[in-house]
Structure formats: structure tokens, C-alpha cells
Enzyme design. Structure first.
Site, mmCIF file in Angstrom:
data_model
loop_
_atom_site.group_PDB
_atom_site.id
_atom_site.type_symbol
_atom_site.label_atom_id
_atom_site.label_comp_id
_atom_site.label_asym_id
_atom_site.label_seq_id
_atom_site.Cartn_x
_atom_site.Cartn_y
_atom_site.Cartn_z
ATOM 1 C CE LYS A 22 -23.678 15.078 23.689
ATOM 2 N NZ LYS A 22 -23.932 16.318 24.379
ATOM 3 C CG ASN A 23 -26.789 15.255 26.959
ATOM 4 O OD1 ASN A 23 -25.699 15.540 26.464
ATOM 5 N ND2 ASN A 23 -27.941 15.469 26.351
ATOM 6 C CB CYS A 116 -24.395 22.129 18.053
ATOM 7 S SG CYS A 116 -24.365 20.751 19.064
ATOM 8 N NE ARG A 121 -27.600 24.518 22.943
ATOM 9 C CZ ARG A 121 -27.057 23.308 22.982
ATOM 10 N NH1 ARG A 121 -26.099 22.977 22.174
ATOM 11 N NH2 ARG A 121 -27.472 22.426 23.862
ATOM 12 C CG ASP A 305 -30.555 16.007 22.232
ATOM 13 O OD1 ASP A 305 -30.598 17.153 21.746
ATOM 14 O OD2 ASP A 305 -29.952 15.742 23.290
ATOM 15 N NE ARG A 397 -20.105 18.320 20.404
ATOM 16 C CZ ARG A 397 -21.286 18.907 20.566
ATOM 17 N NH1 ARG A 397 -21.946 19.386 19.544
ATOM 18 N NH2 ARG A 397 -21.810 19.037 21.756
#
Ligand code: UD1
Length: 416
Positions: A22-23, A116, A121, A305, A397
Site C-alpha cells: 500500500k505505502n 487515520c 499528522r 505500523d 484500507r
């Protein structure tokens, strides 16, 4: 609806293939904006964050299509410079489009990105780095505008090696005028993937994976075909699952070289790790030992994570473990749900003190964010009896098919 059902307490046994990262793919999709043609991206995970990015690209004028796990992006016509729909405010990674959009159009208006609930952030590092490259950025209450007729390569040092800010500088620098030298750049594997994609498209980037990037701007990038590497966080999550539930699993494609921090913790806890060219095997036969002190750090330290999924496993390990979260201030939101399942965890500021218990009890719990949700699945696999993890959309997600993967590993788990 929107739940995952788990009948836990059984050993895991089996093998599964790890999805694309994903990242890595999110900034790569943003990079497609810089290419006036068609890019083919293989091994793209079909996850909610990728669909949000797809919507954003389409809103800007790109043509996007899917065939299996291959996504094709045609960015020949980018005709809108405004990004303020729900896809921006709901997803933090929409900020990734900023550097690419300034590089492509020289003018962009964007709502502040969402994401999230794991911390505040901010995007100050992104904005100040782009300002140094000549972007004029005006910040309003709900959105900001960024303009630059031509971005200028520049020597600069980030105050913190932010992954997203590093990606934005790379995306802005590849077609800027002159050479950009970025010090204290993030060294995450996803940066290496983005640079690999851009280099194949004709960019001139040196130092990917080190703290110093040297990027010489080129006139134009060209069409490219690229395969997304495996997702280290998904692989890591399944490793924490076998640590929690016990058993013997093999993760095809899992990138061992990117998971050293987790693998050394798994071994210290008593897991038996074997690595070959095809992936990672983990056997957990005996009751695990606690890990006395662990701090989340930038790569190649322990990834933030994987902090919550590991916490679920540590809650069943013998002795006391301490986890210090140093990247995001709000990443212990999963603790009350783990406590409800019987975990003994006390949080003091940014440290969690975990005293291993004999067993967890299956329970109805609620995911509040992506990795915390994955941690509840890990806990559910190890817990006695039935668990229901509500709000599975948070988990989706980032995980393409967590139930199927875990069923391949022998778990009794299904969508509901
Ligand atoms: C990326 C990952 C995320 C991972 C994180 C850290 C993606 C899509 N997401 O997020 O899964 O957990 O890296 O490895 O790749 N910060 C500022 N100002 C800024 C930017 C960041 O203060 O302008 C702070 C953040 O609030 C956070 C820390 O820096 O406390 C790390 O953020 P960053 O490395 O930027 O993470 P993301 O790119 O958001």
C-alpha cells in the site's frame, strides 16, 4: 455487516502470498501524474486507499482502469488543478499529489488531507520543503494554494525524515530545474520503490534508501511498466498473528530484508524464523517470552505500523514488555479493546506496559483505525471463542483480503 468474525484459539498452519505494498503504490500512483502517457502498474493491491487515490486521479482528468491486480493510468490530460473532494479530506496520502501536481501544472488548490486518527499528522514539513523549491504557498483555513512556474532544485535538510515529505520532494524534484540535494531524507523501502519507478520512467535519482538523495531534474518522464513490491506491513501483521496464536506459517514473497527489526523481536520472543528466496517461515511452538523494551523508530528501526499488532501478541507473552511509541502520539487507541479481551496493559504517556496473561477471551470489539484494527484481528485469532471485529472498513484500507489470507493460514475467520 462491516465486521470480521473469528473463532480463535487454534494454531495457525499453512501458507499465503503477500499482497503488493500500500505505502509503495500510493506515491507511485501520484507519480503517474508527472507522465504524459500510460503507466502500467502490476501487483497493485485492491484496497480502499488505492481506490481513493484512483478517484482523485480521475477527478484531475486521468483515465484509470483495472485488469485483475494491474492498474493502468493515463495522465495525458490533467485538466483540473483543484483537489478538495471527500477523497482528499478522508485520506492522508492525498498530500502525495501535491509535489506531483506542482511539478505537472505549476498551480494547485488543495483541501488539507485527512487520514487515520493516530495523531495530528501536520504537513508543515511538506510545505516548507516545497517552499524552499520555489513554491508560493498560501494557507487558508480549510485549503491552501501552491504555485510555481518552474520548481527549482535546492539543497535542503528535513527537520525530521518524514516519509510523506520525502516523497513529495522527490515528486517535485524529478522534473524541477537543476539539482535537488535532500538531507535527512526518509530511508523507508517505499521511498526506494518510488525512486525505482521514477528511475525507470527516466528520472535521475541517486541515494535512494540512504539519508541523502541527489535528484537532477529532467525535462520529461516517459511511460513505464512497474511491479509493486510486497507489503512488509501485511507480512509483519501475519507474523504477529502466528506469534499470538502459535503454529507454523510460510509467507510467500514476504520481504525478509525489510522486516529485520520484527524478525529479531520474534526470535527473541522464542519464535523460530527461517528465511529463503521465496519468503519467510515462522514456527511458534512454545509459550512466548515477553520483549522487555521496544521503541518504534524510522526505518530500519521497529515500524510504528506494526506496533499495535505486536502489542496484541505481547499481551500473551510471559513477563512484562514495554513499548514506547515515538512516531505517532495517538497510536494506543486499540488498548481499551485489548483490555476488554483480557489483556493487561497500562498506558503512561507514550509508553505501554504489557504484562502477559494466560489467555484472551473472544469478544465484540471495534476497529478505530487501520493497524489497530489489524491488531484486534490478531488478538481474535489467539483468543478463546468467538470474536467480532466491527468497522472492518478501516482494516480494508490496507489489507486486500485479510480473511482469505488468514484462512490460507488455517484460521477460522470470515467477513460478515
Ligand atoms: C507514512 C506511512 C505510514 C507510516 C509512517 C511512518 C504512507 C501512506 N503512510 O506516513 O503508514 O506509519 O509513514 O513510517 O506511506 N510530521 C510532521 N509534519 C509533517 C509530516 C510529518 O510533524 O509535515 C510528523 C507526523 O505527524 C508523524 C511523523 O512526522 O508524527 C511521521 O510522519 P511521516 O513519516 O510523514 O508519515 P506519513 O508519510 O504520514
Amino acid at each position: 455487516m462491516d465486521s470480521i468474525h473469528i473463532y480463535g484459539g487454534n494454531f495457525l498452519r499453512g501458507e499465503t502470498k503477500i499482497q503488493g505494498s500500500k505505502n509503495a503504490v500510493l506515491p507511485i500512483l501520484a507519480a503517474c501524474l508527472l507522465i504524459k502517457g500510460t503507466c502500467v502498474i502490476r501487483n497493485c493491491p485492491r484496497i480502499a486507499d488505492v481506490y481513493h487515490m484512483q478517484n482523485l486521479l480521475q477527478e484531475l482528468g486521468c483515465l484509470v482502469s483495472w485488469a485483475g491486480n494491474t492498474v493502468t493510468v493515463n495522465a495525458l490530460h490533467v485538466n483540473d488543478n483543484r483537489m478538495w473532494g471527500e477523497s482528499v479530506t478522508r485520506m492522508r496520502s492525498s498530500v502525495m499529489l501535491l509535489g506531483a501536481m506542482i511539478g505537472r501544472l505549476g498551480d494547485v488548490t488543495m483541501a488539507y488531507p485527512g487520514g487515520c486518527v493516530i495523531g495530528s499528522r501536520p504537513i508543515d514539513i511538506h510545505l516548507s520543503a516545497l517552499r524552499k523549491m520555489g513554491a508560493e504557498i498560501v494557507e487558508e483555513e480549510r485549503f491552501f494554494t501552491a504555485k510555481a512556474r518552474k520548481l527549482q532544485g535546492m539543497e535542503q535538510e528535513l527537520p525530521f525524515p518524514s516519509v510523506g515529505a520525502t516523497e513529495n520532494v522527490i515528486l517535485a524534484a524529478v522534473t524541477a530545474k537543476g539539482t535537488t540535494v535532500l538531507r535527512n531524507a526518509a530511508r523507508e523501502p517505499e521511498i526506494v520503490a518510488l525512486c525505482g519507478f521514477l528511475t525507470e520512467a527516466g528520472a535521475d535519482i541517486r541515494g535512494a534508501g540512504s539519508g541523502e538523495l541527489v535528484i537532477r531534474g529532467v525535462e520529461e518522464l516517459h511511460e513505464v511498466k512497474y511491479t509493486v513490491p510486497a507489503d512488509r506491513i501485511v507480512a509483519g501483521t501475519y507474523i504477529t498473528a502466528v506469534l499470538a496464536a502459535g503454529g507454523s506459517i510460510f509467507l510467500e514473497n514476504a520481504p525478509a530484508g525489510q522486516l529485520e527489526a520484527l524478525l529479531s523481536v520474534a526470535e527473541a520472543m522464542g519464535g523460530c524464523v527461517s528465511v529463503n528466496e521465496e519468503g519467510i517461515g515462522v514456527d511458534v511452538i512454545h509459550k512466548l517470552k515477553a520483549f522487555p523494551y521496544l521503541k518504534t523508530e524510522v526505518y530500519d528501526g521497529f515500524p510504528t505500523d506494526l506496533q499495535s499488532p505486536l502489542m496484541a501478541a505481547l499481551s500473551l507473552a510471559q513477563g512484562q514488555s514495554i513499548i514506547e511509541e515515538s512516531i505517532f502520539e495517538n497510536r494506543f487507541r486499540v488498548v481499551p479493546d485489548l483490555q476488554q479481551m483480557g489483556a493487561d496493559i497500562e498506558v503512561v504517556k507514550n509508553k505501554a506496559y504489557i504484562s502477559g496473561v494466560e489467555m484472551l477471551q473472544g469478544m465484540e470489539v471495534e476497529a478505530e483505525e487501520l493497524r489497530g484494527g489489524a491488531a484486534l484481528v490478531v488478538a481474535g485469532l489467539a483468543a478463546q471463542g468467538n470474536s467480532v471485529v466491527k468497522n472492518r472498513h478501516f482494516i480494508e484500507r490496507g489489507y486486500e483480503n485479510i480473511c482469505k489470507d488468514l484462512r490460507n493460514l488455517g484460521a477460522d475467520i470470515s467477513l460478515a
